[in-house]
Design an enzyme around this catalytic site. Structure first.
Site, PDB file in Angstrom:
ATOM      1  N   GLU A 337       0.924  -1.316   0.057  1.00 49.42           N
ATOM      2  CA  GLU A 337       0.168  -0.121  -0.006  1.00 49.42           C
ATOM      3  C   GLU A 337       0.760   1.328  -0.257  1.00 49.42           C
ATOM      4  O   GLU A 337       0.384   2.012  -0.044  1.00 49.42           O
ATOM      5  CB  GLU A 337      -0.709  -0.325   1.460  1.00 49.42           C
ATOM      6  CG  GLU A 337      -1.941  -1.577   0.940  1.00 49.42           C
ATOM      7  CD  GLU A 337      -2.501  -1.740   2.948  1.00 49.42           C
ATOM      8  OE1 GLU A 337      -2.218  -1.064   3.012  1.00 49.42           O
ATOM      9  OE2 GLU A 337      -3.503  -2.629   2.454  1.00 49.42           O
ATOM     10  N   ASP A 361       0.150  -6.200   9.313  1.00 52.27           N
ATOM     11  CA  ASP A 361      -1.427  -5.335   9.858  1.00 52.27           C
ATOM     12  C   ASP A 361      -1.258  -5.365  11.623  1.00 52.27           C
ATOM     13  O   ASP A 361      -1.224  -6.851  11.331  1.00 52.27           O
ATOM     14  CB  ASP A 361      -2.672  -5.640   9.260  1.00 52.27           C
ATOM     15  CG  ASP A 361      -3.326  -4.761   8.147  1.00 52.27           C
ATOM     16  OD1 ASP A 361      -2.364  -3.760   7.942  1.00 52.27           O
ATOM     17  OD2 ASP A 361      -4.312  -4.757   7.953  1.00 52.27           O
TER      18      ASP A 361
END
EC number: 5.3.1.25
Length: 591
Positions: A337, A361
């Site tokens: 990302e 994450d």
């Protein structure tokens, strides 16, 4: 193109310049200190690429301005990126110090009684402080005899910690971050801050639209023979997991093959964009063959790419791992990302350890009570106070399965130069490739799925940027945790069971952000974090101080915190000192 040389460590033996007996009596001892320091560093350290570390010793001992200038001229011609000044005696402080404002520097003053090495150390550090050029102090805890040429353990620890961090600083300088795409789904870390890279890291940002990746794939700007090799490697080594998509979104064999092919091509093309590929000159693509001199990269992916093309999961996972179809090799640093700030934490970890980095994450805090409620299992051992679920579809290195083994047979992640092909194969065998979930990734793709073995020491890190303050670093040392299979399955299926998982238990201190596991999660500054093998938070702290990035959260023992000596003049609380010193001196490469 000529390959850019690696930074070297400069060793500066300094000496009392008084002739007619004083200097002559100290020449051999002083130069032997320099040689012993160089021998230690070359024996114990490697560059992140695996190459041997080289030391450059001043041609003469340094007694004053003339010899200091001669030494500097030599260092400038040999790409010296950090210096260590050594002495067993009194010397002339400001006349002999390294004055380069951006080069990390340390001074080792020999702790002996015959000559006052400690007095020079104090005088030289005072000069550094007064001139605004911070330096690290190295002074042995115990007095040594004048003829003792050994390096005490505490001195060795500081020499190695300084050198590891200093090499990281020097290795990042002049390189680039390849920002492939723009902002992903509003993630702040993908709002790439050029000033941060330039002022704190000495790096450039190369911004490239994702259409460049599309162009390279569509126009066959890659090594077609290597693509066939990559496909054959995947056919041999990839195990595929279940397809959890609804029937209308599942792909047939031909479509799945096309997705795999493009995923591998993405890995090849991103690598070529980072470091170049001389084979592209053979097909007339000289410009593309150069690459962007990128030591780290990020790929936006979501959603402007992934809504129609295969996602970056396979490419990122392979690039970040220590092996591919070409065998074992140095891992790349590629952030999912385009989270450039997590990419910087990955880059720091890789430069300090030579190992692959696990991007994840920071997904869920599971309290002992919540786990017992949903599984009936009572947590114990390292997990007794709760755990954090680290999981992400993207760029977790396959090394993170921890199927490599240390000298005692324990699961670990090794520097790439220590990894055997059998260990690389074991990591691949522990990984399944699951078709991407259509709701997230309409263009398809494959996500790696593995489970990190338990009981492995890790350091979790993250860089954040705070308006009005600048960058800060977070550090949490802890361990991976192994849960019973049925418990893992229940918890994992509550999120996305096609992604790689690490169950992480931070080491608690009972204070501040480490009061409990919930507090660690609550104080984490963003949605992403990085796992680096080992309890190496102290190395991160030293590196951050060199770059003038304050550490806002860590659980490293105070005795291991090693920062420049001038930090002590910025107050009595060591973490407040860090903030005040970083603000006072400003970023290493002030802009």
């Amino acid at each position: 193109m000529k390959k850019i040389s690696l930074p070297k460590i400069g060793i500066r033996p300094v000496i009392d310049g008084r002739r007619m007996g004083v200097r002559e009596s100290l020449e051999e001892q002083t130069m032997n200190m320099a040689k012993a320091t160089a021998a230690l560093l070359t024996e114990k350290l490697r560059h992140a690429c695996g190459a041997a570390v080289e030391c450059v010793i001043s041609d003469t001992c340094i007694a004053g301005m003339a010899e200091a200038a001669a030494c500097e001229e030599k260092f400038s011609s040999q790409n010296v990126g950090l210096t260590i000044t050594v002495t067993p005696c009194w010397c002339y402080g400001s006349e002999t110090i390294d004055m380069d404002p951006t080069r990390p520097k340390a001074i080792w003053g020999f702790n002996g009684t015959e000559r006052p090495g400690a007095v020079y150390l104090a005088a030289a550090l005072a000069a550094h402080s007064q001139k605004g050029i911070p330096a690290f102090s190295i002074y042995g805890h115990d007095v040594q005899d004048a003829d003792d040429t050994s390096i005490p353990a505490d001195v060795e620890e500081k020499l190695l910690r300084f050198a590891r961090a200093g090499l990281a600083v020097a290795s990042m300088k002049g390189k680039s971050y390849l920002s492939l795409g723009g902002v992903s789904m509003g993630i702040a870390g993908s709002i790439v801050d050029h000033n941060f890279f330039e002022s704190w890291l000495g790096m450039k940002v190369q911004a490239v639209d994702m259409t460049e990746l599309r162009r390279r794939i569509d126009q066959k700007i890659y090594d077609e023979a290597e693509l066939e090799m990559a496909l054959a490697w995947a056919d041999k080594n990839f195990r595929y997991g279940e397809d959890e998509n609804n029937k209308q979104y599942q792909r047939n064999a031909e479509q799945s093959r096309a997705v795999l092919r493009e995923s591998l091509l993405m890995a090849m093309c991103i690598r070529d964009m980072m470091q170049g590929n001389s084979k592209l000159t053979d097909i007339g693509r000289v410009e593309e063959s150069l690459g962007y001199n990128a030591i780290a990269a990020g790929f936006q992916g979501q959603r402007h790419w992934t809504d129609q093309y295969p996602n970056g999961d396979t490419a990122e996972a392979i690039l970040n791992s220590s092996f591919d179809w070409n065998g074992v090799r140095e891992p790349f640093v590629v952030a999912t990302e385009n989270d450039s700030l997590n990419g910087v934490a990955m880059l720091m970890g890789h430069q300090l350890t030579g190992t692959a980095q696990v991007f994840a994450d920071v997904r869920t805090y599971w309290s002992p009570e919540a786990i017992e409620r949903v599984t009936g299992h009572k947590l114990d051992g390292l997990a007794e106070h709760g755990i954090i679920h680290l999981i992400n579809s993207g760029s977790a290195a396959l090394d993170g399965s921890c199927k490599q083994r240390d000298s005692e047979g324990n699961p670990t992640m090794k520097p790439h130069w220590e990894i055997s092909q059998q260990e690389a194969d074991a990591c691949l065998a522990a990984t399944e490739w699951c078709p991407a979930i259509h709701e997230y990734f309409r263009g398809g793709g494959y996500s790696s799925r593995f489970l990190t073995e338990g009981g492995v020491p890790f350091t979790m890190t993250r860089v954040n940027i705070i308006k009005g303050l600048g960058p800060v670093l977070q550090i949490a040392e802890g361990w991976s945790v192994e849960l019973p299979k049925d418990v893992h399955d229940i918890l994992n299926k509550r999120t996305n069971s096609t992604w790689p998982t690490t169950w992480f238990a931070p080491r608690l201190t009972g204070k501040g952000p480490f009061t409990d596991v919930y507090s660690v999660m609550a104080n984490w500054g963003a949605n992403h974090g990085v796992l680096t093998i080992g309890h190496v938070g102290a190395d991160f702290i030293t590196l951050a101080s060199m770059l003038r990035i304050p550490v806002c959260m860590h659980n490293v023992e105070e005795t291991k915190v090693y920062r420049p000596s001038a930090w002590a003049a910025h107050g009595m609380d060591i973490e407040g000192q860090d903030y005040r010193a970083c603000q006072n001196y400003g970023p290493l490469y002030k802009r």
